[in-house]
Motif scaffolding. Structure first.
Motif, PDB file in Angstrom:
ATOM      1  N   GLU A   1       0.824  -1.203   0.000  1.00 31.49           N
ATOM      2  CA  GLU A   1       0.000   0.000   0.000  1.00 31.49           C
ATOM      3  C   GLU A   1       0.858   1.252   0.000  1.00 31.49           C
ATOM      4  N   LEU A   2       0.295   2.344  -0.508  1.00 30.22           N
ATOM      5  CA  LEU A   2       0.976   3.629  -0.489  1.00 30.22           C
ATOM      6  C   LEU A   2       1.077   4.153   0.934  1.00 30.22           C
ATOM      7  N   GLU A   3       2.252   4.639   1.287  1.00 34.33           N
ATOM      8  CA  GLU A   3       2.449   5.273   2.581  1.00 34.33           C
ATOM      9  C   GLU A   3       1.834   6.672   2.563  1.00 34.33           C
ATOM     10  N   ALA A   4       1.658   7.277   3.731  1.00 33.85           N
ATOM     11  CA  ALA A   4       0.901   8.530   3.840  1.00 33.85           C
ATOM     12  C   ALA A   4       1.460   9.642   2.961  1.00 33.85           C
ATOM     13  N   SER A   5       2.789   9.749   2.857  1.00 37.84           N
ATOM     14  CA  SER A   5       3.354  10.812   2.029  1.00 37.84           C
ATOM     15  C   SER A   5       3.006  10.614   0.559  1.00 37.84           C
ATOM     16  N   SER A   6       2.994   9.366   0.098  1.00 43.46           N
ATOM     17  CA  SER A   6       2.618   9.084  -1.292  1.00 43.46           C
ATOM     18  C   SER A   6       1.151   9.410  -1.537  1.00 43.46           C
ATOM     19  N   LEU A   7       0.300   9.071  -0.589  1.00 46.72           N
ATOM     20  CA  LEU A   7      -1.123   9.374  -0.728  1.00 46.72           C
ATOM     21  C   LEU A   7      -1.364  10.879  -0.772  1.00 46.72           C
ATOM     22  N   ALA A   8      -0.655  11.621   0.076  1.00 50.09           N
ATOM     23  CA  ALA A   8      -0.831  13.076   0.090  1.00 50.09           C
ATOM     24  C   ALA A   8      -0.401  13.685  -1.242  1.00 50.09           C
ATOM     25  N   ARG A   9       0.703  13.214  -1.796  1.00 49.00           N
ATOM     26  CA  ARG A   9       1.185  13.735  -3.076  1.00 49.00           C
ATOM     27  C   ARG A   9       0.206  13.395  -4.206  1.00 49.00           C
ATOM     28  N   LEU A  10      -0.265  12.147  -4.211  1.00 44.35           N
ATOM     29  CA  LEU A  10      -1.217  11.737  -5.243  1.00 44.35           C
ATOM     30  C   LEU A  10      -2.502  12.547  -5.151  1.00 44.35           C
ATOM     31  N   GLU A  11      -2.994  12.744  -3.946  1.00 46.26           N
ATOM     32  CA  GLU A  11      -4.223  13.523  -3.745  1.00 46.26           C
ATOM     33  C   GLU A  11      -4.058  14.944  -4.274  1.00 46.26           C
ATOM     34  N   LYS A  12      -2.914  15.581  -3.999  1.00 44.66           N
ATOM     35  CA  LYS A  12      -2.690  16.946  -4.459  1.00 44.66           C
ATOM     36  C   LYS A  12      -2.581  16.993  -5.988  1.00 44.66           C
ATOM     37  N   GLY A  13      -1.867  16.034  -6.564  1.00 41.95           N
ATOM     38  CA  GLY A  13      -1.745  16.007  -8.014  1.00 41.95           C
ATOM     39  C   GLY A  13      -3.086  15.851  -8.703  1.00 41.95           C
ATOM     40  N   LEU A  14      -3.921  14.967  -8.178  1.00 38.87           N
ATOM     41  CA  LEU A  14      -5.249  14.773  -8.761  1.00 38.87           C
ATOM     42  C   LEU A  14      -6.141  15.996  -8.549  1.00 38.87           C
ATOM     43  N   GLU A  15      -5.959  16.664  -7.440  1.00 33.05           N
ATOM     44  CA  GLU A  15      -6.711  17.908  -7.209  1.00 33.05           C
ATOM     45  C   GLU A  15      -6.358  18.950  -8.269  1.00 33.05           C
ATOM     46  N   LEU A  16      -5.080  19.091  -8.568  1.00 33.71           N
ATOM     47  CA  LEU A  16      -4.659  20.043  -9.602  1.00 33.71           C
ATOM     48  C   LEU A  16      -5.212  19.653 -10.972  1.00 33.71           C
ATOM     49  N   TRP A  17      -5.230  18.349 -11.256  1.00 36.39           N
ATOM     50  CA  TRP A  17      -5.803  17.890 -12.524  1.00 36.39           C
ATOM     51  C   TRP A  17      -7.294  18.198 -12.588  1.00 36.39           C
ATOM     52  N   ARG A  18      -8.032  17.926 -11.519  1.00 35.96           N
ATOM     53  CA  ARG A  18      -9.474  18.196 -11.500  1.00 35.96           C
ATOM     54  C   ARG A  18      -9.757  19.680 -11.690  1.00 35.96           C
ATOM     55  N   GLN A  19      -8.854  20.519 -11.200  1.00 36.06           N
ATOM     56  CA  GLN A  19      -9.038  21.960 -11.330  1.00 36.06           C
ATOM     57  C   GLN A  19      -8.641  22.472 -12.713  1.00 36.06           C
ATOM     58  N   GLY A  20      -8.158  21.567 -13.560  1.00 35.64           N
ATOM     59  CA  GLY A  20      -7.883  21.927 -14.943  1.00 35.64           C
ATOM     60  C   GLY A  20      -6.531  22.551 -15.215  1.00 35.64           C
ATOM     61  N   TYR A  21      -5.578  22.410 -14.290  1.00 38.70           N
ATOM     62  CA  TYR A  21      -4.263  23.034 -14.501  1.00 38.70           C
ATOM     63  C   TYR A  21      -3.427  22.293 -15.545  1.00 38.70           C
ATOM     64  N   ALA A  22      -3.648  20.993 -15.707  1.00 41.44           N
ATOM     65  CA  ALA A  22      -2.918  20.222 -16.719  1.00 41.44           C
ATOM     66  C   ALA A  22      -3.710  18.957 -17.026  1.00 41.44           C
ATOM     67  N   PRO A  23      -3.582  18.423 -18.255  1.00 41.22           N
ATOM     68  CA  PRO A  23      -4.372  17.246 -18.634  1.00 41.22           C
ATOM     69  C   PRO A  23      -3.740  15.914 -18.255  1.00 41.22           C
ATOM     70  N   ARG A  24      -2.511  15.935 -17.781  1.00 40.57           N
ATOM     71  CA  ARG A  24      -1.797  14.665 -17.542  1.00 40.57           C
ATOM     72  C   ARG A  24      -0.928  14.739 -16.287  1.00 40.57           C
ATOM     73  N   ILE A  25      -0.656  13.559 -15.742  1.00 40.80           N
ATOM     74  CA  ILE A  25       0.194  13.449 -14.553  1.00 40.80           C
ATOM     75  C   ILE A  25       1.273  12.410 -14.810  1.00 40.80           C
ATOM     76  N   THR A  26       2.355  12.495 -14.040  1.00 41.49           N
ATOM     77  CA  THR A  26       3.346  11.420 -14.048  1.00 41.49           C
ATOM     78  C   THR A  26       3.315  10.708 -12.707  1.00 41.49           C
ATOM     79  N   LEU A  27       3.599   9.414 -12.739  1.00 43.55           N
ATOM     80  CA  LEU A  27       3.773   8.598 -11.542  1.00 43.55           C
ATOM     81  C   LEU A  27       5.095   7.864 -11.663  1.00 43.55           C
ATOM     82  N   SER A  28       5.747   7.638 -10.534  1.00 39.92           N
ATOM     83  CA  SER A  28       7.078   7.026 -10.542  1.00 39.92           C
ATOM     84  C   SER A  28       6.983   5.515 -10.387  1.00 39.92           C
ATOM     85  N   ASP A  29       7.356   4.812 -11.461  1.00 45.28           N
ATOM     86  CA  ASP A  29       7.390   3.347 -11.471  1.00 45.28           C
ATOM     87  C   ASP A  29       8.692   2.914 -10.792  1.00 45.28           C
ATOM     88  N   THR A  30       8.633   2.683  -9.477  1.00 49.99           N
ATOM     89  CA  THR A  30       9.840   2.472  -8.683  1.00 49.99           C
ATOM     90  C   THR A  30      10.309   1.019  -8.709  1.00 49.99           C
TER      91      THR A  30
END
Length: 264
Positions: free
Chosen positions: A109-138
């Motif tokens: 499972e994602l640790e809390a810091s990863s969840l917080a980052r993902l949540e913020k990135g998706l919030e920015l996408w929903r607000q229309g700031y950019a059409p795409r996101i990157t995720l790190s395939d670790t």
């Protein structure tokens, strides 16, 4: 004191001091396992065998006590945190880069810091700031377990579960290990696809090193940090200041390393 104690008493005192210092060591490195912790305690205990090393242990313990007091009861910690946070207003961009955080490898499972980052990135996408996101395939090795699942792929499953086909375009950055490799991958992605403006999402205390690493590569980046899931960023209590010690220490050491390597 060292001169009036015999060897047995010195060893007992050293064992007690080392035991008291272990919580501080675990705060600085929460991933430290049982064996390294035990070896660290034995090393500290062995310093009581000789008067000189015992005096060094006493001096180090006193210094650490003073530093701990400064961390817990003065504005020192807040000043250190302020020096790490870069927060800028979001603007229309080509890409939202969500940097990798931590993983709970056993649970997958994602640790809390990863969840917080993902949540913020998706919030920015929903607000229309950019059409795409990157995720790190670790790769699992960065979390100390080669069997650990990829952070990016676990996050991608979460995005698809939330939005399905209506979700953002997702770009996986392959085999990510560090902030530096993420910056290099995004720079190559921007070059090949013509992306210019980038919103960079990470946790607040990681933002200065992250945005510096990206800008060093000539990228046009705005730092839009997530919330801080590990402690109250206002640091109202000694407990919050103690919890902040781990990311603060790591980030200042990271800044030093990146500057020495020429990555900032």
């Amino acid at each position: 004191m060292a001169g009036v104690l015999d060897q047995r008493a010195r060893v007992l005192v050293a064992a007690g001091l080392s035991l008291l210092l272990l919580p501080l060591g675990l705060t600085l490195n929460p991933e430290m396992g049982l064996l390294p912790t035990g070896l660290l305690w034995l090393l500290g205990t062995s310093l009581g065998l000789f008067p000189l090393t015992f005096r060094l242990l006493l001096g180090a313990s006193g210094l650490l006590a003073l530093l701990t007091g400064a961390v817990l009861f003065t504005p020192f910690t807040a000043l250190l945190v302020q020096g790490l946070v870069v927060r800028e207003a979001p603007r229309e961009a080509d890409l939202i880069v969500i940097l990798g955080g931590g993983m709970h490898c056993g649970a997958g499972e994602l640790e809390a810091s990863s969840l917080a980052r993902l949540e913020k990135g998706l919030e920015l996408w929903r607000q229309g700031y950019a059409p795409r996101i990157t995720l790190s395939d670790t790769v699992g090795e960065i979390f100390g377990d080669a069997r650990c699942p990829s952070l990016g792929r676990v996050a991608l499953e979460r995005v698809r579960a939330l939005y399905g086909a209506a979700g953002p375009e997702v770009v996986l950055l392959p085999e990510m290990r560090t902030t530096r490799t993420e910056a290099l991958a995004v720079a190559e992605l921007a070059r090949t696809r013509g992306y210019r403006r980038i919103l960079l999402v990470t946790t607040p205390t990681h933002s200065r090193r992250a945005v510096g690493a990206f800008r060093k590569l000539g990228l046009e980046v705005w730092s839009v940090p997530s919330s801080e899931p590990r402690f109250d960023l206002a640091l109202p209590t000694p407990a919050d200041r103690l919890l902040a010690l781990t990311p603060i220490t790591r980030e200042y050491l990271g800044l030093l390393k990146y500057r020495l390597q020429g990555w900032l």
